[in-house]
Design a protein around this motif. Structure first.
Motif, PDB file in Angstrom:
ATOM      1  N   ILE A  73      29.555  24.191 116.200  1.00 45.37           N
ATOM      2  CA  ILE A  73      28.265  24.708 116.092  1.00 45.37           C
ATOM      3  C   ILE A  73      28.103  25.273 117.439  1.00 45.37           C
ATOM      4  CG2 ILE A  73      26.101  24.121 117.112  1.00 45.37           C
ATOM      5  CD1 ILE A  73      26.096  21.339 114.964  1.00 45.37           C
ATOM      6  N   ILE A  74      29.381  24.676 117.997  1.00 48.92           N
ATOM      7  CA  ILE A  74      29.321  25.841 119.724  1.00 48.92           C
ATOM      8  C   ILE A  74      29.981  26.899 119.374  1.00 48.92           C
ATOM      9  CG2 ILE A  74      30.569  25.934 121.134  1.00 48.92           C
ATOM     10  CD1 ILE A  74      30.277  22.425 122.464  1.00 48.92           C
ATOM     11  N   THR A  75      30.570  26.969 118.308  1.00 56.81           N
ATOM     12  CA  THR A  75      31.518  28.380 117.957  1.00 56.81           C
ATOM     13  C   THR A  75      30.491  29.187 117.620  1.00 56.81           C
ATOM     14  OG1 THR A  75      33.490  27.384 117.909  1.00 56.81           O
ATOM     15  CG2 THR A  75      33.488  28.926 116.919  1.00 56.81           C
ATOM     16  N   LEU A  76      29.942  28.718 116.844  1.00 56.84           N
ATOM     17  CA  LEU A  76      28.988  29.800 116.001  1.00 56.84           C
ATOM     18  C   LEU A  76      27.626  29.869 117.130  1.00 56.84           C
ATOM     19  CD1 LEU A  76      28.003  30.920 113.295  1.00 56.84           C
ATOM     20  CD2 LEU A  76      26.449  28.772 112.721  1.00 56.84           C
ATOM     21  N   VAL A  77      27.313  29.293 117.702  1.00 54.49           N
ATOM     22  CA  VAL A  77      26.004  29.734 118.481  1.00 54.49           C
ATOM     23  C   VAL A  77      26.774  30.748 119.109  1.00 54.49           C
ATOM     24  CG1 VAL A  77      25.016  29.182 120.605  1.00 54.49           C
ATOM     25  CG2 VAL A  77      25.217  27.454 118.451  1.00 54.49           C
ATOM     26  N   ASN A  78      28.141  30.798 119.848  1.00 55.55           N
ATOM     27  CA  ASN A  78      28.890  31.857 120.652  1.00 55.55           C
ATOM     28  C   ASN A  78      28.698  32.642 119.979  1.00 55.55           C
ATOM     29  OD1 ASN A  78      31.016  31.342 122.610  1.00 55.55           O
ATOM     30  ND2 ASN A  78      29.469  29.390 122.235  1.00 55.55           N
ATOM     31  N   VAL A  79      29.407  33.019 118.900  1.00 54.40           N
ATOM     32  CA  VAL A  79      29.629  33.924 118.062  1.00 54.40           C
ATOM     33  C   VAL A  79      27.976  34.914 117.855  1.00 54.40           C
ATOM     34  CG1 VAL A  79      30.223  34.491 115.669  1.00 54.40           C
ATOM     35  CG2 VAL A  79      31.117  33.684 117.061  1.00 54.40           C
ATOM     36  N   VAL A  80      26.647  33.638 117.247  1.00 53.51           N
ATOM     37  CA  VAL A  80      25.381  34.333 116.993  1.00 53.51           C
ATOM     38  C   VAL A  80      24.537  35.293 117.683  1.00 53.51           C
ATOM     39  CG1 VAL A  80      23.262  34.115 116.240  1.00 53.51           C
ATOM     40  CG2 VAL A  80      25.566  33.323 114.541  1.00 53.51           C
ATOM     41  N   CYS A  81      25.193  34.561 119.025  1.00 54.14           N
ATOM     42  CA  CYS A  81      24.340  35.063 120.150  1.00 54.14           C
ATOM     43  C   CYS A  81      25.115  36.445 120.770  1.00 54.14           C
ATOM     44  CB  CYS A  81      24.496  33.755 120.990  1.00 54.14           C
ATOM     45  SG  CYS A  81      22.722  34.255 121.959  1.00 54.14           S
ATOM     46  N   ALA A  82      26.294  36.639 120.639  1.00 52.34           N
ATOM     47  CA  ALA A  82      27.408  37.662 121.522  1.00 52.34           C
ATOM     48  C   ALA A  82      26.564  38.458 120.208  1.00 52.34           C
ATOM     49  CB  ALA A  82      28.303  37.398 121.613  1.00 52.34           C
ATOM     50  N   TYR A  83      26.825  38.299 119.253  1.00 56.91           N
ATOM     51  CA  TYR A  83      26.493  39.340 118.585  1.00 56.91           C
ATOM     52  C   TYR A  83      24.734  39.536 118.580  1.00 56.91           C
ATOM     53  CZ  TYR A  83      26.781  41.416 113.442  1.00 56.91           C
ATOM     54  OH  TYR A  83      26.032  42.621 112.183  1.00 56.91           O
ATOM     55  N   GLN A 129      31.337  21.089 109.396  1.00 59.47           N
ATOM     56  CA  GLN A 129      32.538  21.491 110.738  1.00 59.47           C
ATOM     57  C   GLN A 129      32.854  23.285 110.300  1.00 59.47           C
ATOM     58  OE1 GLN A 129      36.509  19.642 111.359  1.00 59.47           O
ATOM     59  NE2 GLN A 129      35.547  19.881 113.479  1.00 59.47           N
ATOM     60  N   THR A 130      33.552  23.096 108.701  1.00 59.72           N
ATOM     61  CA  THR A 130      34.396  23.416 108.356  1.00 59.72           C
ATOM     62  C   THR A 130      33.765  24.565 107.260  1.00 59.72           C
ATOM     63  OG1 THR A 130      36.450  22.054 107.019  1.00 59.72           O
ATOM     64  CG2 THR A 130      35.573  23.646 106.479  1.00 59.72           C
ATOM     65  N   VAL A 131      32.810  24.392 107.227  1.00 57.87           N
ATOM     66  CA  VAL A 131      32.041  25.895 107.302  1.00 57.87           C
ATOM     67  C   VAL A 131      31.468  27.148 108.620  1.00 57.87           C
ATOM     68  CG1 VAL A 131      29.815  26.673 105.640  1.00 57.87           C
ATOM     69  CG2 VAL A 131      31.228  24.817 104.790  1.00 57.87           C
ATOM     70  N   PHE A 132      30.748  26.464 108.871  1.00 57.99           N
ATOM     71  CA  PHE A 132      30.693  27.091 110.017  1.00 57.99           C
ATOM     72  C   PHE A 132      31.711  27.175 110.884  1.00 57.99           C
ATOM     73  CE2 PHE A 132      26.886  24.534 108.956  1.00 57.99           C
ATOM     74  CZ  PHE A 132      25.893  25.402 108.366  1.00 57.99           C
ATOM     75  N   GLU A 133      32.865  26.665 110.980  1.00 55.12           N
ATOM     76  CA  GLU A 133      33.995  27.423 111.161  1.00 55.12           C
ATOM     77  C   GLU A 133      33.897  28.974 110.809  1.00 55.12           C
ATOM     78  OE1 GLU A 133      38.499  25.941 112.352  1.00 55.12           O
ATOM     79  OE2 GLU A 133      37.020  24.804 112.512  1.00 55.12           O
ATOM     80  N   GLY A 134      34.172  28.711 109.716  1.00 53.89           N
ATOM     81  CA  GLY A 134      34.455  30.185 108.791  1.00 53.89           C
ATOM     82  C   GLY A 134      33.182  31.259 109.065  1.00 53.89           C
ATOM     83  N   ILE A 135      32.100  30.627 108.620  1.00 52.68           N
ATOM     84  CA  ILE A 135      30.915  31.776 108.683  1.00 52.68           C
ATOM     85  C   ILE A 135      31.194  32.054 110.427  1.00 52.68           C
ATOM     86  CG2 ILE A 135      29.002  32.101 109.376  1.00 52.68           C
ATOM     87  CD1 ILE A 135      28.257  29.655 107.909  1.00 52.68           C
ATOM     88  N   SER A 136      31.860  31.514 111.044  1.00 52.22           N
ATOM     89  CA  SER A 136      31.469  32.047 112.913  1.00 52.22           C
ATOM     90  C   SER A 136      32.761  33.182 112.703  1.00 52.22           C
ATOM     91  CB  SER A 136      32.272  31.064 113.918  1.00 52.22           C
ATOM     92  OG  SER A 136      31.216  30.054 114.295  1.00 52.22           O
ATOM     93  N   TYR A 137      34.095  32.831 112.310  1.00 53.59           N
ATOM     94  CA  TYR A 137      35.230  34.164 111.654  1.00 53.59           C
ATOM     95  C   TYR A 137      34.858  35.173 110.997  1.00 53.59           C
ATOM     96  CZ  TYR A 137      39.455  35.768 110.871  1.00 53.59           C
ATOM     97  OH  TYR A 137      40.618  36.464 110.816  1.00 53.59           O
ATOM     98  N   LEU A 138      33.809  34.856 110.053  1.00 52.14           N
ATOM     99  CA  LEU A 138      33.782  36.273 109.309  1.00 52.14           C
ATOM    100  C   LEU A 138      32.686  36.949 110.042  1.00 52.14           C
ATOM    101  CD1 LEU A 138      32.533  34.165 105.748  1.00 52.14           C
ATOM    102  CD2 LEU A 138      34.335  35.671 106.529  1.00 52.14           C
ATOM    103  N   ILE A 139      31.607  36.240 110.727  1.00 47.98           N
ATOM    104  CA  ILE A 139      30.375  37.418 111.849  1.00 47.98           C
ATOM    105  C   ILE A 139      31.679  37.928 112.867  1.00 47.98           C
ATOM    106  CG2 ILE A 139      28.915  37.289 113.561  1.00 47.98           C
ATOM    107  CD1 ILE A 139      28.008  34.532 111.961  1.00 47.98           C
TER     108      ILE A 139
END
Length: 317
Positions: A73-83, A129-139
């Motif tokens: 979640i921390i990773t996804l928020v990092n990527v999404v907010c920056a994006y 964890q697995t799903v959203f880690e992958g989504i972060s990478y895709l974004i």
């Protein structure tokens, strides 16, 4: 003062005595560098993001649950907010609010899987964890995202006088968490569910709704931790939150929150956060390798859980 009173005081404040001993050891070993003003500020910045995340994890563990998705979640928020800010030109505050809404929804999804569907918390949150880690990478495409407005440094790099604003955010979050546990009926419900879920259900508590709320709060606090970390680091990385759930769980359990649920205080979690933050910083000052740090933290977690389990056995006896 009787021996019994002294024993009770030592028992209640044992975690703070451990922190004091740790500070003394690292201060001596570093030749005083550990207690320098610059290093103290550095420690407060380092502990701020997993301190904030540990509040939501405290709620989850109090009901005998677990949330392994915090790091992703921390990773996804990092990527999404920056994006949103860099690639879409979105206003900083709007990007932050939208990112926090997404993290809260992820937490709610975890709660639905655990409470409504009946998936064990370990499996449900590991899947997230697995799903959203992958989504972060895709974004992000596996590439850092940087170049957002300098005003975003407010959350992680700016200071109010000598005090980092991220530390102030952490203190406010801990105050809110303590208020929820000690002054609201929600807090009493958390303890009741962790102590005996069946009895809590029979007493009229809507256990499933409370679980959904608790996991949503865990997602919210993890999202806020992600915002602080993004502001501090200066760029979004698709692996930035990997393994952070381990540090967060260690802080909470070391702070006296029972993995069996129903027992724990927010003040103990504060001490746990300071101990892990100081331990990490002290080992870095002593030039201890990253892998040795992993070994030490793993031992600390095992010892903390072991003490909790032995305490439960003694109480049962």
């Amino acid at each position: 003062m009787s021996n019994l009173n002294i024993k009770n005081i030592l028992k209640v404040n044992a975690i703070w005595l451990v922190f004091l001993v740790e500070v003394i050891i690292f201060t001596v070993a570093s030749g005083g560098t550990f207690l320098s003003s610059g290093n103290i500020v550095n420690i407060t910045r380092q502990v701020s993001y997993y301190g904030i995340a540990s509040i939501g994890m405290t709620f989850v563990i109090l009901i005998a649950g677990i949330d392994l998705s915090i790091g992703s979640i921390i990773t996804l928020v990092n990527v999404v907010c920056a994006y949103l800010m860099v690639n879409m030109g979105m206003n900083m505050w709007l990007a932050v609010l939208l990112s926090l809404a997404i993290s809260t929804l992820i937490g709610l999804l975890n709660g639905v899987m655990v409470a409504r569907i009946g998936i064990p918390a370990l499996i449900a949150t590991f899947a997230s964890q697995t799903v959203f880690e992958g989504i972060s990478y895709l974004i992000s495409g596996g590439r850092p995202i940087s170049g957002y407005t300098s005003n975003f440094g407010l959350f992680g790099r700016w200071s109010l006088g000598p005090v980092p604003i991220c530390a102030i955010i952490m203190v406010v979050c801990f105050a809110i968490g303590s208020f929820v546990l000690n002054k609201t009926y929600f807090g009493r419900y958390f303890y009741a569910i962790g102590g005996n879920e069946e009895a809590a259900e029979l007493s009229g508590i809507r256990v499933n709704r409370m679980k959904c709320l608790i996991y949503a709060l865990s997602g919210l606090f993890a999202g806020l931790a992600g915002i602080v970390l993004l502001s501090r680091s200066g760029s979004a990385q698709s692996t930035v939150g990997k393994g952070l759930e381990f540090d967060v769980i260690t802080c909470v359990v070391l702070g006296g929150v029972s993995v069996n649920g129903g027992v724990g205080r927010m003040s103990g979690v504060v001490a746990g956060v300071l101990i892990i933050g100081s331990l990490t910083n002290g080992m870095i000052l002593m030039d201890v390798s990253e892998y040795t740090q992993m070994v030490v933290k793993g031992i600390v977690l095992a010892v903390a859980v072991g003490i909790d389990c032995l305490s439960k056995k003694r109480q049962a006896t």
